[in-house]
Design an enzyme around this catalytic site. Structure first.
Site, PDB file in Angstrom:
ATOM      1  CG  HIS A  32       6.454   2.112  -5.675  1.00 55.67           C
ATOM      2  ND1 HIS A  32       5.740   0.988  -5.306  1.00 55.67           N
ATOM      3  CD2 HIS A  32       6.449   2.934  -4.604  1.00 55.67           C
ATOM      4  CE1 HIS A  32       5.328   1.119  -4.071  1.00 55.67           C
ATOM      5  NE2 HIS A  32       5.738   2.292  -3.605  1.00 55.67           N
TER       6      HIS A  32
ATOM      7  CG  HIS B  57       8.102   6.230  -2.240  1.00 55.25           C
ATOM      8  ND1 HIS B  57       8.551   5.338  -1.272  1.00 55.25           N
ATOM      9  CD2 HIS B  57       6.817   5.868  -2.492  1.00 55.25           C
ATOM     10  CE1 HIS B  57       7.585   4.493  -0.973  1.00 55.25           C
ATOM     11  NE2 HIS B  57       6.523   4.780  -1.703  1.00 55.25           N
TER      12      HIS B  57
ATOM     13  CG  HIS C 251      -0.212   5.703   1.611  1.00 53.62           C
ATOM     14  ND1 HIS C 251      -0.074   4.966   2.764  1.00 53.62           N
ATOM     15  CD2 HIS C 251       0.734   5.238   0.742  1.00 53.62           C
ATOM     16  CE1 HIS C 251       0.894   4.069   2.606  1.00 53.62           C
ATOM     17  NE2 HIS C 251       1.408   4.223   1.399  1.00 53.62           N
TER      18      HIS C 251
ATOM     19  CG  ASP D 261       5.022   6.608   1.536  1.00 53.49           C
ATOM     20  OD1 ASP D 261       5.830   7.383   2.085  1.00 53.49           O
ATOM     21  OD2 ASP D 261       5.112   5.365   1.607  1.00 53.49           O
TER      22      ASP D 261
END
Length: 261
Positions: free
Chosen positions: A125, A121, A219, A70
């Site tokens: 967000h 993504h 991440h 991510d």
């Protein structure tokens, strides 16, 4: 008149609360894998996800694993991660936000040029369950268009839901836009940049949860992940694991049911 107005407001409120926009939301979670036995998300999610062709793990009888990252913002470690993936010839999937596309375009281009998947993504967000269908579509389209402008990549098929929050409405909207939700079966608390615990900790967290068919979530803001990734992949190779692409996983899932072979 006042009573009539209040009644109208009450009826409208009841109707709105019953609408899909206010449907129950879920935070993704699962029972972690251990001793190379697979993670399990439980009956509810195991029955819900296939309706939208969403996935969180692959074939648990094969030692294929799927590396996903991510990318909400750049913290100086993504290039190092890409170097390690190149060394091990391991495909990755990077789920990027609008902020990442605007602030680290050269890394997005490198991801695409080196054969990795650039996934969605969302632009801002948000909690997708708290916004309208139109907002969801806009969030996804902005990322797709910006990625195409940078990389020439015309298709974008994979979505990592922001914050791991979702419901059946958000999955349905995304599926109609051509997206598969990609959840995960292996993760640890790696995203808090001022609470990093060292490469050895990251290595051990991954290795103790690993299982055949695992979809790893890492991440890229994590220094621990960047420093540990080479040793993680080396030790996984020693255990007989191979690194595969989400594209391969989705083809395997679709071939039996769609008779494409």
């Amino acid at each position: 008149m006042k009573k009539k107005a209040m009644l109208t407001v009450l009826v409208c409120l009841i109707c709105s609360l019953g609408s899909p926009a206010f449907a129950e939301s879920y935070n993704w979670g699962f029972n972690k894998g251990k001793n190379e036995l697979p993670a399990d998300a439980g009956k509810n999610f195991n029955e819900m996800l296939p309706k939208y062709e969403a996935i969180y793990k692959g074939d648990t009888t094969k030692k294929d694993i799927y590396l996903t990252f991510d990318n909400g913002y750049e913290n100086g470690y993504t290039a190092q991660i890409l170097d390690v993936l190149k060394k091990h010839k391991a495909p990755g999937a990077f789920f990027v936000t609008g902020h990442y596309l605007k602030t680290a375009p050269e890394l997005v281009v490198r991801m695409a040029n080196e054969g990795h998947i650039v996934g969605n993504h969302s632009w801002n967000h948000p909690d997708m369950t708290s916004v309208t269908d139109d907002v969801i579509r806009t969030e996804l389209e902005r990322v797709k268009k910006a990625t195409e402008k940078l990389t020439g990549q015309k298709e974008m098929n994979y979505l990592r839901p922001p914050r791991g929050v979702f419901n059946e409405r958000t999955m349905e909207v995304a599926k109609k836009e051509g997206y598969y939700h990609i959840f995960w079966s292996l993760a640890y608390k790696d995203w808090i940049v001022d609470q990093q615990k060292g490469a050895a900790f990251a290595h051990d967290e991954v290795l103790k949860q690993i299982h055949p068919g695992a979809i790893l979530l890492l991440h890229t803001v994590s220094k621990d992940n960047a420093d540990a990734l080479d040793s993680i992949l080396t030790d996984l190779e020693k255990r007989g694991y191979t690194f595969s692409s989400l594209d391969n996983l989705m083809i395997e899932k679709q071939l039996p049911s769609r008779m494409l072979y």
